[in-house]
Enzyme design. Structure first.
Site, PDB file in Angstrom:
ATOM      1  N   CYS A  45       0.842  -1.215   0.000  1.00  0.00           N
ATOM      2  CA  CYS A  45       0.000   0.000   0.000  1.00  0.00           C
ATOM      3  C   CYS A  45       0.868   1.252   0.000  1.00  0.00           C
ATOM      4  O   CYS A  45       0.540   2.256  -0.659  1.00  0.00           O
ATOM      5  CB  CYS A  45      -0.915   0.016   1.227  1.00  0.00           C
ATOM      6  SG  CYS A  45      -2.036  -1.380   1.297  1.00  0.00           S
TER       7      CYS A  45
HETATM    8  C1  BEZ Z   1       0.548  -4.629   1.837  1.00  0.00           C
HETATM    9  O1  BEZ Z   1       0.162  -3.522   1.537  1.00  0.00           O
HETATM   10  O2  BEZ Z   1       1.725  -4.930   1.806  1.00  0.00           O
HETATM   11  C2  BEZ Z   1      -0.445  -5.689   2.229  1.00  0.00           C
HETATM   12  C3  BEZ Z   1      -1.602  -5.333   2.880  1.00  0.00           C
HETATM   13  C4  BEZ Z   1      -2.508  -6.323   3.245  1.00  0.00           C
HETATM   14  C5  BEZ Z   1      -2.248  -7.653   2.947  1.00  0.00           C
HETATM   15  C6  BEZ Z   1      -1.094  -7.986   2.251  1.00  0.00           C
HETATM   16  C7  BEZ Z   1      -0.177  -6.996   1.888  1.00  0.00           C
END
Ligand code: BEZ
Length: 211
Positions: A45
């Site tokens: 994210c």
């Molecule tokens: C991420 O943004 O890295 C992420 C968020 C939720 C689940 C898996 C990855």
């Protein structure tokens, strides 16, 4: 209710990192790139938020306003935004919707229980100035989106709307466009006086930059 292409997207009021908004009014006469991400302070994210901020001029050139959402609150968004700016060498200037009770995420079917019952998947909605849905796509939590493709498809949607053409596989700006089968040869000749190429009666291409 599943949102279908051409539908008017649901309106909502919400708090964001740039203050409260009512979504349709906020879009105004522009287009919107409305995208959800699962959770603040997570790595994928962070890269997506940073990339969106870095592409601010590209979105602005296309008259598209980015707006993010996750099921966190404004305080978390703002704290995390500092990390995004630091780690991605950018400045977040677009709003991120706070949706701690999942009200908007549920309205837009961004919650996919097979992935999570509390966090949104990576949904994308490209919305035009009439508040109609032009494109949607959904990525899982583990895979970041391709922002070159997001800009490419915005270009394709806007050109298709302006010039009554369709765009072929892997089309990039500058490539030839397709004349849709709904346009007769006579109408195509009037629309494209510099000519078009017919490979099959149903497969006609045109150089829209020359047109
Ligand atoms: C991420 O943004 O890295 C992420 C968020 C939720 C689940 C898996 C990855």
């Amino acid at each position: 209710m599943t949102l279908l292409l051409g539908d008017t997207v649901p309106d909502f009021s919400a708090d964001t990192t740039l203050g409260p908004i009512t979504f349709h009014d906020w879009i105004g006469e522009k287009w919107a790139f409305f995208f959800s991400h699962p959770v603040d302070f997570t790595p994928v994210c962070t890269t997506e938020m940073g990339r969106t901020a870095q592409l601010a001029e590209e979105f602005a050139e296309r008259c598209v306003k980015p707006i993010g959402l996750s099921t966190d609150d404004v305080g978390e968004h703002l704290k995390w935004g500092e990390d995004v700016n630091d780690t991605r060498s950018t400045t977040l200037r677009f709003p991120i919707v706070a949706d701690p009770d999942c009200r908007i995420a549920k309205l837009y079917e961004m919650i996919h229980p097979g992935e999570s019952v509390t966090a949104a998947v990576r949904a994308v909605f490209i919305i035009d100035s009439d508040k109609k849905l032009r494109l949607s796509m959904t990525y899982p939590m583990t895979v970041g989106r391709n922002f070159d493709e997001i800009l490419r498809v915005i270009d394709a949607l806007q050109i298709s709307a302006r010039k009554r053409v369709a765009l072929p596989a892997d089309w990039r700006p500058g490539d030839r466009a397709i004349i849709p089968p709904s346009v007769s040869d006579a109408d195509a000749a009037a629309q494209f006086p510099k000519g078009f190429e017919t490979t099959r009666p149903y497969l006609r291409t045109v150089d829209i930059d020359a047109a």
